[in-house]
Each structure stands twice: as C-alpha cells, then as structure tokens.
Design a protein around this motif. Structure first.
Motif, PDB file in Angstrom:
ATOM      1  N   GLY A 204       0.815  -1.211   0.000  1.00 28.78           N
ATOM      2  CA  GLY A 204       0.000   0.000   0.000  1.00 28.78           C
ATOM      3  C   GLY A 204       0.847   1.258   0.000  1.00 28.78           C
ATOM      4  N   LEU A 205       1.882   1.274   0.831  1.00 31.35           N
ATOM      5  CA  LEU A 205       2.780   2.437   0.855  1.00 31.35           C
ATOM      6  C   LEU A 205       3.507   2.596  -0.473  1.00 31.35           C
ATOM      7  N   LEU A 206       3.879   1.474  -1.082  1.00 33.18           N
ATOM      8  CA  LEU A 206       4.538   1.540  -2.382  1.00 33.18           C
ATOM      9  C   LEU A 206       3.604   2.108  -3.440  1.00 33.18           C
ATOM     10  N   ALA A 207       2.319   1.723  -3.376  1.00 27.20           N
ATOM     11  CA  ALA A 207       1.350   2.274  -4.330  1.00 27.20           C
ATOM     12  C   ALA A 207       1.255   3.790  -4.192  1.00 27.20           C
ATOM     13  N   ILE A 208       1.230   4.271  -2.945  1.00 25.68           N
ATOM     14  CA  ILE A 208       1.175   5.720  -2.720  1.00 25.68           C
ATOM     15  C   ILE A 208       2.443   6.389  -3.249  1.00 25.68           C
ATOM     16  N   ALA A 209       3.607   5.762  -2.977  1.00 23.43           N
ATOM     17  CA  ALA A 209       4.875   6.337  -3.430  1.00 23.43           C
ATOM     18  C   ALA A 209       4.952   6.396  -4.954  1.00 23.43           C
ATOM     19  N   LEU A 210       4.492   5.341  -5.623  1.00 24.95           N
ATOM     20  CA  LEU A 210       4.545   5.330  -7.092  1.00 24.95           C
ATOM     21  C   LEU A 210       3.654   6.414  -7.683  1.00 24.95           C
ATOM     22  N   ASN A 211       2.478   6.620  -7.096  1.00 24.07           N
ATOM     23  CA  ASN A 211       1.593   7.671  -7.600  1.00 24.07           C
ATOM     24  C   ASN A 211       2.194   9.055  -7.372  1.00 24.07           C
ATOM     25  N   LEU A 212       2.851   9.250  -6.224  1.00 22.57           N
ATOM     26  CA  LEU A 212       3.529  10.517  -5.985  1.00 22.57           C
ATOM     27  C   LEU A 212       4.673  10.716  -6.970  1.00 22.57           C
ATOM     28  N   TRP A 213       5.330   9.613  -7.317  1.00 27.85           N
ATOM     29  CA  TRP A 213       6.408   9.672  -8.308  1.00 27.85           C
ATOM     30  C   TRP A 213       5.855  10.114  -9.661  1.00 27.85           C
ATOM     31  N   VAL A 214       4.706   9.564 -10.041  1.00 29.63           N
ATOM     32  CA  VAL A 214       4.082   9.958 -11.311  1.00 29.63           C
ATOM     33  C   VAL A 214       3.744  11.447 -11.296  1.00 29.63           C
ATOM     34  N   LEU A 215       3.181  11.921 -10.198  1.00 28.81           N
ATOM     35  CA  LEU A 215       2.824  13.345 -10.089  1.00 28.81           C
ATOM     36  C   LEU A 215       4.072  14.219 -10.120  1.00 28.81           C
ATOM     37  N   ALA A 216       5.116  13.785  -9.426  1.00 27.32           N
ATOM     38  CA  ALA A 216       6.353  14.572  -9.426  1.00 27.32           C
ATOM     39  C   ALA A 216       6.962  14.633 -10.817  1.00 27.32           C
ATOM     40  N   GLY A 217       6.904  13.513 -11.533  1.00 26.00           N
ATOM     41  CA  GLY A 217       7.434  13.520 -12.889  1.00 26.00           C
ATOM     42  C   GLY A 217       6.664  14.447 -13.806  1.00 26.00           C
ATOM     43  N   ALA A 218       5.343  14.473 -13.642  1.00 32.60           N
ATOM     44  CA  ALA A 218       4.545  15.376 -14.463  1.00 32.60           C
ATOM     45  C   ALA A 218       4.802  16.840 -14.106  1.00 32.60           C
ATOM     46  N   TRP A 219       5.024  17.104 -12.820  1.00 34.22           N
ATOM     47  CA  TRP A 219       5.231  18.494 -12.375  1.00 34.22           C
ATOM     48  C   TRP A 219       6.604  19.018 -12.793  1.00 34.22           C
ATOM     49  N   THR A 220       7.616  18.171 -12.771  1.00 31.01           N
ATOM     50  CA  THR A 220       8.972  18.602 -13.107  1.00 31.01           C
ATOM     51  C   THR A 220       9.311  18.414 -14.577  1.00 31.01           C
ATOM     52  N   GLY A 221       8.378  17.892 -15.363  1.00 26.44           N
ATOM     53  CA  GLY A 221       8.657  17.686 -16.774  1.00 26.44           C
ATOM     54  C   GLY A 221       8.740  18.996 -17.524  1.00 26.44           C
TER      55      GLY A 221
ATOM     56  N   HIS B 288       0.420  24.128 -18.812  1.00 26.35           N
ATOM     57  CA  HIS B 288       0.053  22.837 -19.382  1.00 26.35           C
ATOM     58  C   HIS B 288       0.287  21.714 -18.372  1.00 26.35           C
ATOM     59  N   ARG B 289       1.399  21.815 -17.617  1.00 25.07           N
ATOM     60  CA  ARG B 289       1.677  20.783 -16.617  1.00 25.07           C
ATOM     61  C   ARG B 289       0.593  20.780 -15.530  1.00 25.07           C
ATOM     62  N   THR B 290       0.205  21.952 -15.112  1.00 29.75           N
ATOM     63  CA  THR B 290      -0.856  22.036 -14.100  1.00 29.75           C
ATOM     64  C   THR B 290      -2.167  21.456 -14.624  1.00 29.75           C
ATOM     65  N   LEU B 291      -2.492  21.771 -15.886  1.00 34.10           N
ATOM     66  CA  LEU B 291      -3.709  21.245 -16.488  1.00 34.10           C
ATOM     67  C   LEU B 291      -3.647  19.728 -16.602  1.00 34.10           C
ATOM     68  N   LEU B 292      -2.467  19.209 -16.973  1.00 33.71           N
ATOM     69  CA  LEU B 292      -2.285  17.757 -17.089  1.00 33.71           C
ATOM     70  C   LEU B 292      -2.534  17.068 -15.753  1.00 33.71           C
ATOM     71  N   ILE B 293      -1.986  17.640 -14.698  1.00 36.03           N
ATOM     72  CA  ILE B 293      -2.143  17.014 -13.380  1.00 36.03           C
ATOM     73  C   ILE B 293      -3.589  17.123 -12.902  1.00 36.03           C
ATOM     74  N   ARG B 294      -4.193  18.305 -13.068  1.00 38.06           N
ATOM     75  CA  ARG B 294      -5.533  18.539 -12.524  1.00 38.06           C
ATOM     76  C   ARG B 294      -6.628  17.801 -13.287  1.00 38.06           C
ATOM     77  N   GLU B 295      -6.504  17.728 -14.620  1.00 32.93           N
ATOM     78  CA  GLU B 295      -7.594  17.176 -15.431  1.00 32.93           C
ATOM     79  C   GLU B 295      -7.349  15.757 -15.930  1.00 32.93           C
ATOM     80  N   LEU B 296      -6.104  15.255 -15.822  1.00 32.18           N
ATOM     81  CA  LEU B 296      -5.827  13.913 -16.314  1.00 32.18           C
ATOM     82  C   LEU B 296      -5.313  12.979 -15.221  1.00 32.18           C
ATOM     83  N   LEU B 297      -4.199  13.340 -14.576  1.00 30.04           N
ATOM     84  CA  LEU B 297      -3.570  12.421 -13.633  1.00 30.04           C
ATOM     85  C   LEU B 297      -4.377  12.257 -12.348  1.00 30.04           C
ATOM     86  N   LEU B 298      -4.748  13.354 -11.719  1.00 28.22           N
ATOM     87  CA  LEU B 298      -5.502  13.244 -10.468  1.00 28.22           C
ATOM     88  C   LEU B 298      -6.857  12.558 -10.660  1.00 28.22           C
ATOM     89  N   PRO B 299      -7.636  12.891 -11.708  1.00 25.75           N
ATOM     90  CA  PRO B 299      -8.873  12.123 -11.926  1.00 25.75           C
ATOM     91  C   PRO B 299      -8.624  10.643 -12.161  1.00 25.75           C
TER      92      PRO B 299
END
Length: 675
Positions: free
Chosen positions: A23-40, A46-57
C-alpha cells in the motif's frame, strides 16, 4: 486458532506488514508519477492542467473503482456463499460487453449520449435476465447457475460478433481489458456518489447479512426473510458493479483478489471483510495503474491486464501461507449420500443418441448451394480426412471437458468449478500465442498448446502440494494462473496483430484443423480416463462431506485429491489441445446430468461425458453447415445450444423455477463455526 478482532494471529508475522508495504509503495509510485509530471518540460500551465484534469482524476478513479469492486465482490460472495463469486458472476460484464459490441456494429447512434449508458443498459438487461431465470427462489446456487447461463450466452454471442467483425472492434478489446484514463472529474464524482450510497446501504444491511451465515432456516427462525435480504444485497452489488464496468471496463481480477486478500490476512467478520476488501481493491488497482504509467511502453497497457499480471502472483505467494480449509464456501451435506438411485436405462439411452448425432454429422453436409450425403459407394478420402477427425475429436473433447467438470464440481462441491478454473486452458492458449510471436508458421500449435498446458499443470501441482491439495488452494491457485495467462493474452489482443484471428478462432473452439491422428489420440485418452473414473467414485461421494468425514472413512486425503486433480487436468489439457479452451461444456454438462436425475458420482460422470460429447458433436456439425462455406467455431455453437437446452430444462423443473434443483445433493455451505 487464536483470533483477536480483525487479524488471525496464526498468520505469519510478515504477512500484514508486507501488504501494508504494498500500500505504501502504491502511494509512493503515484507521488512519483505526479512529481514527474510536475517537473517535466513544457509550459507550467500545461503541466498544471495535465495534473488537474488527467492524472488526479485517473488516480481518484483507480481508488474509487477498486474500492467499489472490492465491496461489491464481498457482497456477492457473502450473499451467494461462494468464494468464487465476483462482479462478473451474474453476467454483468458479459451483458455490457454484448451491448457495446452490438451497438458498435448496428446502432452506433446509441453512443451519442456516451458509451457508459450503452454498457449500463446491457448490464441491466443481463441482471434482469438472471433474476427472471432464478424465478422466485433466491437461494445462492439458484443465482449462481442463472448467472452462469447469462454470462455464457452473452459471452458467446459477443465472441461470435467479434470473430466475424474483428477489424471493427479493436476499441472494444481495449475497453474489455479496462482503462482508467480520464479527462475531467465526471467519472470520479459519479463513483464517489455511488460508493458512498453503497457504503451506507451496506451498513444498513450488515446485521441482516450477518444472519445469513446461519442459513436460510436459521435466519427465518429469527424473523429475518433470507430471500429478501439476499435480493437486496445482490441488487446493491449488481448496481455498483454495473456502474464500474460501464465507466472503466472489465477489471475482473480485482473482484476475486481483494476479498481473497481480506481473508488471507485473517478477516472473519463480514464488516471487517467489507472494509478490508474495499481497501485492498483500491490499493491493488492503484498500484497496478501506477506501474503502468511508469513503464516506458510504446502502447499503454490496460489497467485490467496490469492488475491481473501484478495481483495474480501476489495471490500465489500468499497461498503458500494459507492454512487449508480456512476459506468459507466449501459445501458439505449428508444429502450427498441420499441421492436418487441409479437410472441405467436412461443412461444407456444416451449412447444411441450420441451415435445417431455422430452419424448425422458424418453423412450429411453442405457443398455448393445444396445439401448432400455420402452414398455407400461414394466413400472417399474426404470422409476420412475431413469429417471423421472432426466428429471424433469433438466427441472426445466434449466428453473429457464434461468429465473434468464433473470431477471438479464433485470434489470441491462448488457449482462454479470448471476445467478453465484450473488455469490449464489458459496455459495452453499462452503456449499457442507464444508460438505465434516466436515462429512465423503455426504448424506446431498443437505442441505449443501441450507445452503451455504441461507448464500450467506443473505449477498447479506445486501449489496444491503446499496446501495438501485442498480444494481452496487448487481453486484460488488455478484462478490466479488463469488470470495471469489471460493478462498476457489480452496484451496480445490489443496490439492488432493479424494472426490474432487464428487465435480467436482457436480459443472459441474449432476442430477444423484436427488431423485423424490427433483425433484418435484424443479418443483413446477420453476412453482411458472414463474407464479409470469408477476408481474415483467412492472418494467423490465422500469428499463433499468434508475432511473430518474423509479421515473417519479411511480416505487417503492427499493421494485421493491429487489423483482427482490429475485426471481432471489431463482431460482438460488434452481437450484444450484438440479444440481450444472451451468453457461451457465442462461447466454445465455436469449440471445437465444432475438435472436429468443422475446424482450419484459414477452415473453423473458417465451421463455428463455422454452429454458433453453429444453437445460438442452437434455443435461442430451446426458450425460446419449453418453458414457454409464459412465455419462457425463449435465452442460458440455449443454454448448457445447447450445454454438454450439448459434454460428449457430449468423451465420444466417441477421443483423450482430455476437452477436450485440441479444443486440438490451439493449441500449447505460450511461456516467457520463448523470447523
């Protein structure tokens, strides 16, 4: 056994921390995905829109859909008193699949309001069909058998449409494998409302559902209408499952994996299982989807495929620590020894019926625009090289699948047990698929199927040894193997490989590539296994009564279980190599035999074998002549013909309006207090 609250403390100490780590690994992997999208790279907006409308949903959808499937599956399993029941048991997924397939081909205008409404309509109609077939009897076995019928019939029709229109239905393949990709928050909000409503209703039903563990008679003695409670729970689980299936597709393994994990960590009370299954479902789906998003693949892997590929090995790992007979749902009753007496005359009547249909398939066919038969002076090499192998192979394969299904259902006392549950059929499919990818030709398909089936059988024996060949280990281990193989096949399905048409045809049960040598081998194997079956009859009569009775009556438990498993596995593997992974014959031929009155082990084996062989020969002939010069796979025809025949038998049953009669003698479900 020392039990305290939620956890069975006889479990290994590493089990709960290991699952918490996942479970903790699942949370960490999702945070990793979000961090990658934010730092890309790219524009910050566009990055904010990607996170808000695609990744988080998408992440929210994974959490909510997984929790909903875990909750629904636990309600199904408790209401139907069967650990193999899950959101596809009542035909919900098959109904949605059929509706989407039909709308894509003939009514695309229905998609103007969205695909979800079409899928919901199909799922709702399938649910109504199950309720209609089960009549007024709300018994668990009635619902299970009715759900099986609807699932098989809808699945067969959809598979036929797919086979004939493969190029137009690639998107349906992707939907069927599950996809969590989202644009906006509409789906997560809909899931939030549905899950919150279901949670409230499940809480209100908690006390009445707990009383179902006392059995129908016990519940009614306390003033609780068992039938009404079961209908309410099933309706709630069905509605919740339909919403998930319609929105994100089929995520089948979550429904099996989440409740199994809840039981494996020691949850016993219904309230605990509901909560833990929801949590495990959410984590399992979220973890798998995070892995998918991080993998550098050319094409996205469907969420359902990833969940199966990651969850099935987890179940196999945990099975090594599962105490035998710790799962509820095994059925036992003294009624097994009080079944009706032998019916030799009716049993012998099945032989000339099989011979007559075999002669019909041999002598009558179509050529050009006319029907024709073979004259005595017109026998040619075509008779030996074309028709005889097909008839012989169909009879042998149908008989072996029915034999395997009867053995499994008698051994496990579970009406959902069938040859494909062992995972051997999926292993054979995976072998053929591997051959397609590694070799340009298909001449070795038979050997590839043999290798895949042998590998699956080896894994199953190893799993069985860890649990003294208990039926719980075999069923859950076989399902995990089957799901794992099916996940690999689903990835191949979504790639649009032109060779997939051959694999689809083979998977739906085709005999037109069978040679005479292969047919003779299948016939000899079928006859040998049928001759061996009387040696198992006494064990099969005792096994449903439970392990204590087996020991008292001197049954060599491990040896008997292993021998039954090997006979069923050999029959399944041989039949699969000949005609592909058919499911219907092995699943419902034993029920047809029981419905006709053959309830003692040996007579049910013989009657089921004859019925399976007859259905397959008739189906193969119809598939050969119905749409000449095209071939309709015999597996699809067998499902349609056998399903309609079964519906007729249910309607004519004098004892119930539905499938309750065929389950007579399987007995009541055992409860924790019985052990």
């Amino acid at each position: 056994m020392v039990e305290h609250g939620l956890i069975d403390w006889t479990r290994p100490r590493w089990l709960v921390p290991a699952l918490a780590s996942i479970g903790l690994l699942a949370i960490a992997l999702n945070l990793w995905v979000l961090a990658g999208a934010w730092t890309g790279g790219g524009d910050p907006g566009h990055r904010t829109l990607l996170i808000r409308e695609l990744l988080l949903p998408r992440m929210a959808t994974g959490l909510l859909a997984g929790a909903a499937l875990g909750l629904a599956a636990t309600l199904f399993q408790h209401a139907l008193q069967n650990p193999l029941a899950e959101p596809t048991t009542l035909g919900i997924s098959a109904g949605a699949y059929l509706a989407l397939t039909g709308a894509t081909l003939w009514a695309p205008w229905l998609f103007e309001s969205g695909r979800e409404w079409v899928a919901l309509l199909g799922a709702g109609l399938a649910m109504l069909a199950v309720f209609s077939l089960s009549g007024g009897a709300a018994s668990p076995l009635t619902m299970i058998i009715a759900g099986l019928l609807v699932s098989l019939l809808c699945g067969a029709l959809a598979a036929l449409f797919v086979l004939l229109n493969h190029d137009y239905l690639t998107e349906i393949f992707i939907w069927q494998s599950g996809s969590l990709a989202q644009i906006g928050w509409n789906t997560p909000l809909r899931f939030t409302v549905a899950l919150a409503t279901a949670a409230v209703l499940a809480t209100l039903l908690l006390r009445p559902l707990t009383l179902l563990e006392l059995g129908d008679d016990g519940s009614q003695a306390l003033g609780m209408p068992a039938g009404a409670i079961r209908w309410a729970a099933l309706s709630l689980a069905t509605a919740l499952s339909a919403i998930v299936v319609a929105s994100v597709g089929v995520l089948g393994f979550v429904g099996l994996g989440a409740p199994a994990l809840a039981r494996l960590v020691g949850a016993r009370l219904l309230a605990h299982r509901l909560v833990l299954a929801s949590v495990f479902g959410a984590l399992l789906l979220t973890f798998a989807d995070a892995v998918v998003m991080l993998l550098p693949t050319a094409q996205p892997i469907p969420a359902g495929v990833a969940t199966a590929a990651l969850g099935a090995p987890l179940i196999l790992l945990l099975l090594s620590r599962l105490r035998p007979s710790s799962l509820p749902g095994r059925q036992a009753s003294a009624e097994a020894s009080l079944e009706t007496g032998p019916r030799p005359k009716l049993l012998l009547a099945g032989v000339p019926v099989l011979l007559a249909i075999g002669l019909l398939a041999l002598l009558l066919g179509r050529g050009g625009d006319a029907w024709h038969g073979f004259r005595l002076d017109g026998f040619s090499s075509a008779f030996v090289t074309l028709r005889l192998p097909r008839v012989l192979a169909a009879a042998a394969a149908g008989g072996m699948l029915a034999l395997a299904g009867t053995l499994l259902q008698r051994w496990t006392a579970n009406p959902l047990a069938s040859p494909e549950v062992l995972g051997i059929s999926s292993g054979a499919c995976l072998g053929v698929a591997g051959l397609m990818l590694l070799m340009p030709g298909l001449d070795g398909a038979w050997l590839a199927a043999m290798g895949g089936a042998a590998l699956a059988l080896t894994c199953l024996v190893l799993i069985g040894r860890s649990g003294k060949f208990s039926s719980e280990h075999i069923l859950l281990g076989g399902i995990a193997l089957s799901v794992l193989s099916s996940a690999a096949l689903a990835i191949l399905m979504t790639k649009g490989d032109p060779r997939i048409v051959f694999l689809l045809s083979w998977m739906t049960g085709s005999t037109y590539r069978t040679t005479l040598a292969e047919a003779e081998f299948a016939a000899v194997t079928a006859f040998s296994l049928l001759v061996l079956s009387p040696l198992l009859a006494r064990w099969l009569l005792i096994m449903p009564l439970g392990e204590p009775v087996e020991r008292m009556l001197g049954v060599p438990i491990s040896a008997a279980r292993m021998l039954v498993l090997l006979v069923a596995a050999i029959a399944t593997a041989t039949a699969t190599m000949i005609v592909g992974p058919l499911s219907f014959v092995g699943l419902l031929a034993p029920h047809l035999a029981r419905q006709l009155g053959f309830r003692r082990p040996l007579e049910q084996i013989v009657a089921g074998t004859l019925l399976g062989a007859t259905i397959m020969v008739l189906a193969d002939w119809l598939g050969r002549v119905a749409a000449y010069p095209w071939q309709i796979p015999s597996g699809l025809i067998a499902t349609l013909v056998g399903g309609l025949l079964f519906v007729v038998l249910l309607a004519r049953s004098p004892s119930t309006h539905a499938a309750g009669a065929i389950a007579a003698g399987l007995g009541r479900p055992a409860r924790d207090g019985d052990r």
